[in-house]
Write a protein that holds these residues in place. Sequence first.
Motif, short mmCIF file in Angstrom:
data_model
loop_
_atom_site.label_atom_id
_atom_site.label_comp_id
_atom_site.label_asym_id
_atom_site.label_seq_id
_atom_site.Cartn_x
_atom_site.Cartn_y
_atom_site.Cartn_z
N TRP A 98 27.49 -39.65 -15.78
CA TRP A 98 27.30 -40.56 -16.90
C TRP A 98 25.96 -40.33 -17.60
O TRP A 98 24.94 -40.07 -16.96
CB TRP A 98 27.37 -42.00 -16.41
N LYS A 99 25.99 -40.42 -18.94
CA LYS A 99 24.78 -40.31 -19.76
C LYS A 99 24.78 -41.42 -20.81
O LYS A 99 25.84 -41.75 -21.37
CB LYS A 99 24.71 -38.95 -20.46
N HIS A 100 23.63 -41.98 -21.08
CA HIS A 100 23.48 -42.98 -22.14
C HIS A 100 22.11 -42.78 -22.80
O HIS A 100 21.10 -42.69 -22.10
CB HIS A 100 23.56 -44.39 -21.56
N PRO A 101 22.08 -42.68 -24.15
CA PRO A 101 23.20 -42.65 -25.10
C PRO A 101 24.11 -41.45 -24.83
O PRO A 101 23.66 -40.41 -24.35
CB PRO A 101 22.51 -42.51 -26.47
N THR A 102 25.35 -41.60 -25.14
CA THR A 102 26.38 -40.64 -24.73
C THR A 102 26.60 -39.57 -25.80
O THR A 102 26.79 -39.89 -26.97
CB THR A 102 27.70 -41.39 -24.48
N PRO A 103 26.60 -38.29 -25.40
CA PRO A 103 26.94 -37.22 -26.35
C PRO A 103 28.39 -37.35 -26.83
O PRO A 103 29.26 -37.80 -26.08
CB PRO A 103 26.75 -35.94 -25.53
N THR A 144 33.35 -49.16 -21.78
CA THR A 144 33.50 -50.35 -20.94
C THR A 144 34.76 -51.12 -21.33
O THR A 144 35.56 -51.53 -20.48
CB THR A 144 32.27 -51.26 -21.05
N LEU A 145 34.95 -51.32 -22.63
CA LEU A 145 36.15 -52.01 -23.11
C LEU A 145 37.41 -51.25 -22.74
O LEU A 145 38.42 -51.84 -22.34
CB LEU A 145 36.07 -52.19 -24.63
N THR A 146 37.36 -49.92 -22.86
CA THR A 146 38.52 -49.11 -22.51
C THR A 146 38.84 -49.22 -21.03
O THR A 146 40.02 -49.36 -20.64
CB THR A 146 38.27 -47.64 -22.89
N SER A 147 37.81 -49.17 -20.19
CA SER A 147 38.03 -49.25 -18.75
C SER A 147 38.60 -50.61 -18.35
O SER A 147 39.41 -50.70 -17.42
CB SER A 147 36.73 -48.99 -18.00
N GLN A 148 38.18 -51.67 -19.03
CA GLN A 148 38.63 -53.00 -18.64
C GLN A 148 40.00 -53.37 -19.19
O GLN A 148 40.81 -53.99 -18.51
CB GLN A 148 37.60 -54.05 -19.08
N GLN A 149 40.26 -52.98 -20.46
CA GLN A 149 41.49 -53.45 -21.09
C GLN A 149 42.14 -52.42 -22.01
O GLN A 149 42.97 -52.78 -22.85
CB GLN A 149 41.22 -54.75 -21.88
N ILE A 164 32.39 -45.30 -14.43
CA ILE A 164 31.95 -46.69 -14.49
C ILE A 164 30.63 -46.74 -15.25
O ILE A 164 29.67 -46.04 -14.91
CB ILE A 164 31.76 -47.27 -13.07
N VAL A 165 30.58 -47.53 -16.31
CA VAL A 165 29.37 -47.65 -17.13
C VAL A 165 28.47 -48.72 -16.53
O VAL A 165 28.92 -49.86 -16.33
CB VAL A 165 29.73 -48.02 -18.59
N PRO A 166 27.22 -48.41 -16.22
CA PRO A 166 26.31 -49.44 -15.68
C PRO A 166 26.19 -50.63 -16.64
O PRO A 166 26.14 -50.45 -17.86
CB PRO A 166 24.97 -48.70 -15.55
N GLU A 167 26.13 -51.82 -16.09
CA GLU A 167 26.07 -53.03 -16.91
C GLU A 167 24.87 -53.02 -17.84
O GLU A 167 24.95 -53.47 -18.99
CB GLU A 167 26.02 -54.26 -16.00
N ALA A 168 23.75 -52.46 -17.36
CA ALA A 168 22.54 -52.41 -18.20
C ALA A 168 22.76 -51.55 -19.43
O ALA A 168 22.26 -51.85 -20.52
CB ALA A 168 21.35 -51.88 -17.39
N ASP A 169 23.52 -50.47 -19.29
CA ASP A 169 23.80 -49.60 -20.43
C ASP A 169 24.78 -50.26 -21.39
O ASP A 169 24.67 -50.10 -22.62
CB ASP A 169 24.35 -48.25 -19.96
N PHE A 170 25.75 -51.00 -20.85
CA PHE A 170 26.66 -51.74 -21.72
C PHE A 170 25.89 -52.76 -22.55
O PHE A 170 26.09 -52.88 -23.75
CB PHE A 170 27.74 -52.44 -20.89
#
Length: 264
Positions: A98-103, A144-149, A164-170
């Motif tokens: 995982w990278k944030h900001p994401t390429p 995050t939205l895609t993973s959840q719903q 899994i996107v870390p909550e802090a990055d979301f």
Amino acid sequence: MSGYDWNNCPDDVKAQTAAMSEYLAATLEENLVGIYVHGSMCLGCFQPAHSDLDVLVVTRLTLDKVTRFELMKGFLSLHSKPIPIEMSIISYGDIHPWKHPTPYQFHFSEYWRERYEQMVAANDMSFWDFKEPATDGDLACHMTLTSQQGICLFGQPIEEAFPIVPEADFWDSIYWGIDYFDDLKDDQLVTGLLTLIRIWSYKETKVILSKSQAGEWSLDSLPAAYHSIVQNAVDVYKAASEAIPYNRIDLEELKRYVINEIRS
């Protein structure tokens, strides 16, 4: 009406989505990992009058500029027939690890449409000749939205395609855009106001709500003086009412109140 979801959305929207999926499969071929819908369509609040078709695409490998240019032309022909498309293409290796900001490899939205049309007319593909990877801080939110719903239209299951996107990055992904809504007017007023409230609702509840759900949630927390503005925004978003003429001072005070609650 609260809104449509994937099961009951209009037939012309499903036909547009199918055409987009077929185009991506034909263009990307073996490089395509999967196609995924997120956003209002998955939250049951899709409104054809003002909602986008929100899409993430994952590829096995990065894209060259010729492919990006062809995708740009293809999406100009698919866009707004009948609804706008907002779509990002990400390579699997850019999100694992995982990278944030994401390429990202390619992005399309109404915001870029006019510039893309000019580039096609000039046969100018230099924009897509990335010297360094382009990044987008919003992608942590979208994934995050895609993973959840989210909805998988094609390819690998969501849990295999996305990390899994870390909550802090979301939180960073939704927080950084607050200043974008500093000047709400015209067609941005309703969606912009409800987006701000949605950020606030997540801060307080840690639950991802739709824009209309967030507006309804806020009525228990906002001063009564702002209730009529928010309730009308919710009703307009649900296509259940016409917009009332807001007092600009009241609207500015409401915005400041919500932004202060987010930043506090």
